[in-house]
Design a protein around this motif. Structure first.
Motif, short mmCIF file in Angstrom:
data_model
loop_
_atom_site.label_atom_id
_atom_site.label_comp_id
_atom_site.label_asym_id
_atom_site.label_seq_id
_atom_site.Cartn_x
_atom_site.Cartn_y
_atom_site.Cartn_z
N THR A 68 -40.47 -11.25 3.68
CA THR A 68 -40.59 -11.24 5.14
C THR A 68 -41.40 -10.05 5.63
O THR A 68 -41.69 -9.11 4.89
N ASN A 98 -34.13 -13.47 -3.19
CA ASN A 98 -33.66 -14.14 -1.98
C ASN A 98 -33.99 -15.63 -1.97
O ASN A 98 -33.21 -16.44 -1.46
N THR A 99 -35.13 -16.01 -2.53
CA THR A 99 -35.59 -17.39 -2.39
C THR A 99 -35.63 -18.18 -3.69
O THR A 99 -35.55 -19.41 -3.68
N GLU A 100 -35.76 -17.49 -4.84
CA GLU A 100 -35.95 -18.20 -6.11
C GLU A 100 -34.81 -18.00 -7.10
O GLU A 100 -34.67 -18.81 -8.03
N SER A 105 -30.10 -12.98 1.89
CA SER A 105 -28.84 -13.71 1.92
C SER A 105 -27.80 -13.00 1.06
O SER A 105 -28.16 -12.20 0.18
#
Length: 787
Positions: free
Chosen positions: A47, A131-133, A477
């Motif tokens: 981000t 966070n995403t993977e 997260s």
């Protein structure tokens, strides 16, 4: 006894081709480093909040290193001309030694700078991937970052040594003294300066943020957080990368000096071939580091290390029997040194077997230290668990138990290192030169693991920074945060493990250099004295008061060096504490998240303090051997080096492992044990961790280059000390003047250091801390740090 002519090394034919192949492998390692770098940079950046925070860390780290390099350029220029003045066989060697001093320093700086440069770009990519993977991609990015630094270390070390051998041939060992000295000197400065920077910021951030304000470690409301994250990179990435590079370079220097004397022309090529095997197996180790489902990340990394070490051992043994003959009678161009002529009955045994056994000893020692250090600093083992339990009774018992872990672990680690050194030494039989060369080859064996070791070490600060970027941004997260916490714990242990292996490398290199010093001194004594005037080895026995005094002085320098480094962290950390307290008190809205802390002021404080404080330990390391050698003679200088190696080994392990145990005991409590975060037990472990920070990340690691710098300085001045003391160039007045000037400079530097104020803040030592908040208010919006 007459002077001994140096061996003439023939690099024609197959030997020349092999050295060229080593240089090509070095270039291949650099190409792999570039490929790993591109893999890391191709990952997602996360981000905008993450990018802003990472950018602030990048700015601070780049600004610090640029200022540090400008400061060190002055030292490099002085050393360049001093090396030109030191005696050598001819002016070509003098000029080459000085030029490659700059090359060694430049390579050390390059490894540190490029390693840090990628690390500060990788941290947000690891955070974004977590966070995403998921965990595996995040871990892969972190380890690939370390792999880039590892291959850069291996590539530049091999390239520098092979180029010197190609250009200077039989004079290469003398030129390599300059190469190793440049790498070691710059690494020591980077280790000390980066260590002071990172731990001053870390200690200040923890004491005010965690203990006084009861806010998380990387909370953006703490003005020291950016400096703390910058410090992880300039200390653990740049400093450790330079440290391991100079270990690589100095070990090669020692092996090549002794190899040409022990194995003739093949002895100048073989020490290059073994690390070249390690460069190839390091690539295998990187690609083998693939986590299995549900597997702890530390298990994955350790497996990659053990498999690559095993492949390196097999490859090195095969190479030894292919390249080396089975009898010493088959070697060319061996001329016994003065060291061997004293007690030589003839080199015996199978050279291929001796060399392969020595290399395997070094690899096995690395594996043993990895396991031993992991036991004393890992959260899953009893020592750290016991330190964590003592937090229930307060900070004092935490500190006592951590000290006990450090003291005990130093004994066992030293026994492992001592067994490896003595085992390798015994391989040489009656030839002292072959025995010392075997010790150097054990160091070369350890070098085969350096690519993976550097990857393991760099993984630590990258994962630590990734967690800081995630926490400060507020964009991760809960699942991603948990992954980063796990990776940070793994990185914490890998950092501790690699410190142990770096210490072992330093001891092997220093022991081999000590042997080179003994050879140089005895050869110089032979040349300096009339043939009928024999000297006695009894002059060097430990019961000679001159030697014993040297031992005491060498041990004392290690203590003084450690005290200066730790005291420097204490002073700089005090300045950080006062500044962070001031900002909490005077800047409205910090705790509510509406006020912006002045991060740049803290970065500036630790930058100025670290650059100012690194000068005194550096002067001590370079001038102490000069003072002892010219003032008390070569026998005292031999004792000085022995005392420094012995005490330095124990001190470095003690500081590194006690600090690692305190750090992981804090992690243990933060994971929910003994009351978890915010409890009295947590506050106690934070105090222990802040004591351990300068132990494990400033003084402890800096002892590694310290003992190698002192050995290299002694090697460089050995012939001058002998000639001024007893030879045809005897000049006692000049010798004493040089010693007194060195002592005066050291005394003045220490005195000035002691006169410095504890804090550069306008607040006095009595400034009260703001009261800790009853709760931990969450900022209404993420604060965007700028430096």
């Amino acid at each position: 006894m007459t002077g001994i002519a140096p061996a003439v090394v023939d690099l024609a034919g197959g030997n020349l081709v092999l050295v060229i192949i080593v240089a090509v492998i070095a270039l291949g390692a650099l190409a792999m480093a570039a490929m790993f770098r591109q893999e890391v940079l191709s990952a997602g950046e996360g981000t905008d909040n993450m990018k802003n925070i990472a950018h602030a860390i990048q700015e601070g780290a780049n600004a610090y290193l640029q200022r540090q390099f400008r400061t060190l350029a002055v030292f490099a220029a002085i050393a360049f001309f001093v090396l030109l003045a030191l005696p050598a066989d001819d002016w070509g060697v003098r000029i080459g030694r000085s030029i490659f001093f700059l090359v060694g320093a430049g390579f050390s700086a390059t490894v540190g700078y490029l390693g840090m440069s990628l690390a500060v770009k990788a941290n947000l990519r690891v955070a974004a991937a977590a966070n995403t993977e998921g965990r595996d991609p995040a871990m892969n990015i972190g380890f690939r970052t370390g792999a880039m630094v590892g291959m850069l270390t291996v590539g530049l070390g091999l390239l520098g040594a092979s180029v010197v051998v190609l250009i200077f041939k039989d004079e290469a060992p003398h030129v390599l003294e300059g190469f190793g000295f440049g790498a070691a000197l710059l690494a020591m400065f980077m280790r000390v300066g980066g260590g002071i920077f990172t731990k001053a910021a870390d200690v200040g951030a923890d004491l005010v943020g965690k203990v006084e304000q009861n806010i998380p470690e990387d909370d953006p409301r703490n003005a020291a957080t950016i400096a703390d994250n910058v410090g992880d990179n300039v200390g653990d990435c740049a400093g450790m990368a330079a440290d391991l590079f100079e270990s690589y370079a100095v070990t090669l220097v020692a092996a090549l000096i002794l190899g040409s004397q022990a194995f003739g022309d093949k002895g100048l090529v073989y020490p290059l071939l073994i690390p070249a095997v390690g460069a190839l197996t390091a690539v295998a180790g990187v690609y083998l580091c693939k986590p299995r489902a549900g597997e702890n990340g530390l298990v994955t990394i350790n497996r990659a290390f053990y498999i690559s070490a095993g492949i390196a051992a097999v490859g090195s043994v095969a190479l030894s029997f292919i390249y080396l003959p089975s009898s010493f009678a088959d070697f060319n161009n061996i001329t016994p040194t003065a060291l061997d002529q004293i007690s030589l009955t003839g080199a015996e045994g199978n050279p291929a077997l001796i060399a392969s056994a020595a290399v395997v000893i070094g690899i096995v020692m690395a594996a043993g230290i990895l396991a031993l250090t992991g036991y004393f600093t890992g959260t899953e083992y009893r020592p750290v668990k016991d330190v964590g339990k003592t937090s229930l009774t307060g900070a004092a018992t935490v500190i006592l138990s951590g000290l006990a872990v450090g003291f005990e672990s130093a004994v066992y680690t030293t026994l492992v290192i001592g067994a490896a050194v003595f085992g390798a030494f015994l391989l040489g039989g009656s030839s002292l030169t072959v025995s010392l060369f075997a010790v150097a080859l054990a160091g070369c064996g350890l070098l085969t693991t350096v690519g993976v070791i550097v990857a393991m070490d760099t993984f630590g600060p990258v994962s630590d920074n990734a967690q800081g970027v995630a926490e400060m941004s507020g964009d991760v997260s809960p699942e991603g945060a948990q992954i980063l916490t796990e990776l940070d714990a793994v990185g914490n242990t890998t950092k501790a493990i690699t410190k142990g292996i770096a210490i072992a490398t330093a001891v092997l290199a220093a022991t081999a250099l000590f042997g080179s010093y003994a050879t140089s001194v005895l050869d110089a004594l032979v040349d300096a004295k009339p043939a009928q005037d024999e000297f006695s080895l009894a002059d060097f026995f430990v019961f000679n008061p001159a030697v014993l005094v040297g031992v005491l002085l060498g041990a004392a320098v290690v203590f003084l060096f450690s005290g200066l480094a730790i005291n420097a962290v204490g002073r700089a950390a005090g300045a950080v504490v006062f500044e962070v307290r001031r900002q909490f008190r005077e800047i409205p809205g910090i705790m509510e998240g509406t006020g912006r802390p002045e991060y740049g002021k803290v970065v500036d404080i630790v930058t100025k303090d670290s650059l100012r404080e690194l000068i005194t330990p550096g002067i001590l390391a370079v001038l102490a051997p000069v003072a002892v050698g010219f003032g008390l003679g070569v026998t005292s200088l031999a004792g000085f080096l022995a005392g420094a190696i012995g005490t330095g080994t124990l001190m470095a392990v003690f500081l590194a492992n006690s600090g690692g145990a305190w750090d992981n005991a804090k992690k243990l409590v933060e994971d929910g044990n003994h009351g978890g975060k915010g409890s009295d037990a947590h506050a106690a472990t934070v105090i222990g961790d802040t004591v351990g920070d300068p132990f494990k990340d400033t003084a402890g690691p800096a002892i590694n280059p310290l003992i190698k710098v002192m050995n290299l300085v002694s090697l460089l001045i050995a012939s001058a000390v002998v000639s001024m003391g007893i030879g045809k160039d005897q000049n006692d007045a000049l010798r004493i003047i040089i010693a007194l000037v060195a002592v005066a400079i050291i005394t003045a530097a220490v005195y000035v250091s002691k006169q410095r104020e504890v804090s550069i803040s306008s607040d006095g030592p009595g400034t009260p801390a703001p009261p800790a908040p009853v709760s931990d208010p969450t900022p209404t919006q993420p604060v965007q740090p700028t430096v």
